[in-house]
Design a protein around this motif. Structure first.
Motif, mmCIF file in Angstrom:
data_model
loop_
_atom_site.group_PDB
_atom_site.id
_atom_site.type_symbol
_atom_site.label_atom_id
_atom_site.label_comp_id
_atom_site.label_asym_id
_atom_site.label_seq_id
_atom_site.Cartn_x
_atom_site.Cartn_y
_atom_site.Cartn_z
ATOM 1 N N ALA A 9 0.775 -1.055 -0.215
ATOM 2 C CA ALA A 9 0.293 0.229 0.317
ATOM 3 C C ALA A 9 0.721 1.253 -0.118
ATOM 4 C CB ALA A 9 -1.195 0.089 1.267
ATOM 5 N N VAL A 10 0.367 2.740 -0.955
ATOM 6 C CA VAL A 10 1.282 3.372 -0.566
ATOM 7 C C VAL A 10 0.466 4.562 -0.352
ATOM 8 C CG1 VAL A 10 2.085 4.973 -2.016
ATOM 9 C CG2 VAL A 10 2.361 2.677 -3.039
ATOM 10 N N ALA A 11 1.021 5.418 1.026
ATOM 11 C CA ALA A 11 0.364 6.687 1.982
ATOM 12 C C ALA A 11 1.018 8.086 0.811
ATOM 13 C CB ALA A 11 0.298 6.121 3.158
ATOM 14 N N THR A 12 0.492 8.839 0.652
ATOM 15 C CA THR A 12 0.410 9.863 0.378
ATOM 16 C C THR A 12 0.040 10.913 1.218
ATOM 17 O OG1 THR A 12 -0.796 10.017 -1.775
ATOM 18 C CG2 THR A 12 1.491 9.708 -1.954
ATOM 19 N N GLY A 13 0.789 12.177 1.321
ATOM 20 C CA GLY A 13 0.275 12.742 2.223
ATOM 21 C C GLY A 13 0.062 12.910 3.304
ATOM 22 N N GLY A 14 0.564 11.597 4.044
ATOM 23 C CA GLY A 14 0.328 11.155 5.679
ATOM 24 C C GLY A 14 -1.304 11.444 5.922
ATOM 25 N N ARG A 15 -1.250 12.081 7.459
ATOM 26 C CA ARG A 15 -2.970 11.890 7.655
ATOM 27 C C ARG A 15 -3.961 12.734 7.150
ATOM 28 N NH1 ARG A 15 -3.821 9.746 12.629
ATOM 29 N NH2 ARG A 15 -1.739 8.593 14.312
ATOM 30 N N ASP A 16 -3.205 13.337 5.918
ATOM 31 C CA ASP A 16 -3.860 14.628 5.565
ATOM 32 C C ASP A 16 -4.103 13.996 3.490
ATOM 33 O OD1 ASP A 16 -5.261 16.240 6.502
ATOM 34 O OD2 ASP A 16 -3.944 17.371 7.772
ATOM 35 N N GLY A 17 -4.270 12.577 3.733
ATOM 36 C CA GLY A 17 -3.277 12.346 2.329
ATOM 37 C C GLY A 17 -4.679 11.196 1.594
ATOM 38 N N LYS A 18 -3.299 10.438 0.979
ATOM 39 C CA LYS A 18 -4.239 9.363 0.152
ATOM 40 C C LYS A 18 -3.570 7.647 1.160
ATOM 41 C CE LYS A 18 -6.389 8.671 -4.353
ATOM 42 N NZ LYS A 18 -7.788 8.956 -3.283
ATOM 43 N N VAL A 19 -4.825 7.430 0.577
ATOM 44 C CA VAL A 19 -4.120 4.980 0.960
ATOM 45 C C VAL A 19 -4.000 4.376 -0.479
ATOM 46 C CG1 VAL A 19 -3.339 4.844 3.165
ATOM 47 C CG2 VAL A 19 -5.133 4.806 2.628
ATOM 48 N N VAL A 20 -3.581 4.022 -1.170
ATOM 49 C CA VAL A 20 -3.789 3.138 -1.871
ATOM 50 C C VAL A 20 -3.207 2.049 -2.452
ATOM 51 C CG1 VAL A 20 -4.089 2.931 -4.811
ATOM 52 C CG2 VAL A 20 -4.600 5.086 -3.616
ATOM 53 N N SER A 21 -3.980 0.790 -1.775
ATOM 54 C CA SER A 21 -3.015 -0.907 -1.835
ATOM 55 C C SER A 21 -2.744 -1.085 -3.690
ATOM 56 C CB SER A 21 -4.191 -1.737 -2.039
ATOM 57 O OG SER A 21 -5.717 -2.063 -2.353
ATOM 58 N N GLU A 22 -1.965 -1.517 -3.922
ATOM 59 C CA GLU A 22 -1.099 -2.375 -5.188
ATOM 60 C C GLU A 22 -2.242 -2.560 -6.295
ATOM 61 O OE1 GLU A 22 1.566 -5.171 -5.242
ATOM 62 O OE2 GLU A 22 0.921 -6.970 -3.660
ATOM 63 N N ASP A 23 -3.231 -3.323 -6.147
ATOM 64 C CA ASP A 23 -4.604 -3.215 -6.963
ATOM 65 C C ASP A 23 -5.855 -2.661 -6.673
ATOM 66 O OD1 ASP A 23 -5.806 -4.222 -4.287
ATOM 67 O OD2 ASP A 23 -6.116 -5.965 -4.569
ATOM 68 N N GLY A 24 -5.730 -1.682 -6.142
ATOM 69 C CA GLY A 24 -6.207 -0.624 -6.641
ATOM 70 C C GLY A 24 -7.893 -0.433 -5.383
ATOM 71 N N VAL A 25 -7.787 -1.518 -4.666
ATOM 72 C CA VAL A 25 -9.211 -2.182 -4.105
ATOM 73 C C VAL A 25 -9.200 -1.545 -2.755
ATOM 74 C CG1 VAL A 25 -10.044 -3.646 -2.608
ATOM 75 C CG2 VAL A 25 -8.935 -4.668 -4.877
ATOM 76 N N LEU A 26 -8.411 -0.744 -2.474
ATOM 77 C CA LEU A 26 -7.942 -0.328 -1.574
ATOM 78 C C LEU A 26 -7.687 1.796 -1.732
ATOM 79 C CD1 LEU A 26 -8.249 0.245 1.723
ATOM 80 C CD2 LEU A 26 -6.258 -0.121 2.031
ATOM 81 N N ASN A 27 -8.472 2.460 -1.777
ATOM 82 C CA ASN A 27 -8.517 3.421 -2.242
ATOM 83 C C ASN A 27 -8.821 4.616 -1.348
ATOM 84 O OD1 ASN A 27 -7.617 5.667 -3.565
ATOM 85 N ND2 ASN A 27 -7.836 4.850 -5.691
ATOM 86 N N LEU A 28 -7.530 4.853 -0.881
ATOM 87 C CA LEU A 28 -9.527 5.887 0.657
ATOM 88 C C LEU A 28 -8.639 7.025 0.883
ATOM 89 C CD1 LEU A 28 -9.595 3.114 2.571
ATOM 90 C CD2 LEU A 28 -11.548 3.868 1.360
ATOM 91 N N ASP A 29 -9.376 7.990 0.871
ATOM 92 C CA ASP A 29 -8.513 9.788 1.090
ATOM 93 C C ASP A 29 -8.224 9.594 2.417
ATOM 94 O OD1 ASP A 29 -8.641 10.650 -0.706
ATOM 95 O OD2 ASP A 29 -10.552 11.147 -0.633
ATOM 96 N N VAL A 30 -7.795 9.799 3.607
ATOM 97 C CA VAL A 30 -6.811 9.902 4.650
ATOM 98 C C VAL A 30 -7.142 11.099 5.678
ATOM 99 C CG1 VAL A 30 -5.098 9.683 6.552
ATOM 100 C CG2 VAL A 30 -5.351 7.302 4.687
ATOM 101 N N ARG A 31 -7.797 11.589 6.136
ATOM 102 C CA ARG A 31 -8.004 12.929 6.906
ATOM 103 C C ARG A 31 -7.699 13.044 9.030
ATOM 104 N NH1 ARG A 31 -7.468 13.246 2.348
ATOM 105 N NH2 ARG A 31 -8.378 14.860 0.990
ATOM 106 N N VAL A 32 -6.647 13.798 9.756
ATOM 107 C CA VAL A 32 -7.050 13.720 10.561
ATOM 108 C C VAL A 32 -8.321 13.895 10.860
ATOM 109 C CG1 VAL A 32 -5.870 15.486 13.093
ATOM 110 C CG2 VAL A 32 -4.650 15.231 10.164
ATOM 111 N N PRO A 33 -8.497 13.183 11.952
ATOM 112 C CA PRO A 33 -10.013 12.783 12.453
ATOM 113 C C PRO A 33 -10.176 14.649 13.471
ATOM 114 C CG PRO A 33 -8.702 11.043 13.264
ATOM 115 C CD PRO A 33 -7.910 12.208 12.706
#
Length: 139
Positions: A9-33
């Protein structure tokens, strides 16, 4: 040792970014609560992702142990993951696992719970480093 599965899985932007799995199934925006000073909203965060993974893995370990012992159970695992701030060491994760096990006596359920914690890969990975509270709860 034989690796039977691995993923990336690749994360860009840390807690205000995005995480994407190599197959694209997991593709989520990540934000600080919101509770941590972020804007909140309909986004995930690392603690939610950890809680989901740990709960699923622990439930699988529990059911695997039950099958090995020829016990027919139904189970539900709720993982609560907290982030604590400690002045001396920085951030710490704490985990509470609330586990419902039906189909066996309470003493057997308690034994299965302990064995699952001993074998679950997540439990093994964080052992002696993360405080984990195990609760056998009534369904």
């Amino acid at each position: 040792m034989n690796t039977i599965y691995q993923t990336k899985a690749v994360a860009t932007g840390g807690r205000d970014g995005k995480v994407v799995s190599e197959d694209g199934v997991l593709n989520l925006d990540v934000r600080v609560p919101k509770s941590m000073g972020g804007a909140g909203g309909a986004y995930t965060n690392p603690e939610q992702l950890f809680a989901a993974g740990y709960a699923a893995c622990f439930d699988s370990a529990l059911n695997h142990i039950a099958r090995l012992e020829r016990k027919k159970i139904q189970s539900k695992v709720t993982a609560t993951v907290g982030l604590q701030m400690e002045e001396a060491t920085g951030f710490n994760i704490i985990v509470t696992m609330d586990v419902e096990i039906t189909g066996v006596e309470k003493s057997v359920a308690q034994e299965l719970l302990a064995k699952a914690h001993a074998t679950c890969p997540y439990s093994k990975a964080i052992r002696n480093n993360v405080e984990v509270t195990l609760n056998l709860v009534e369904a």
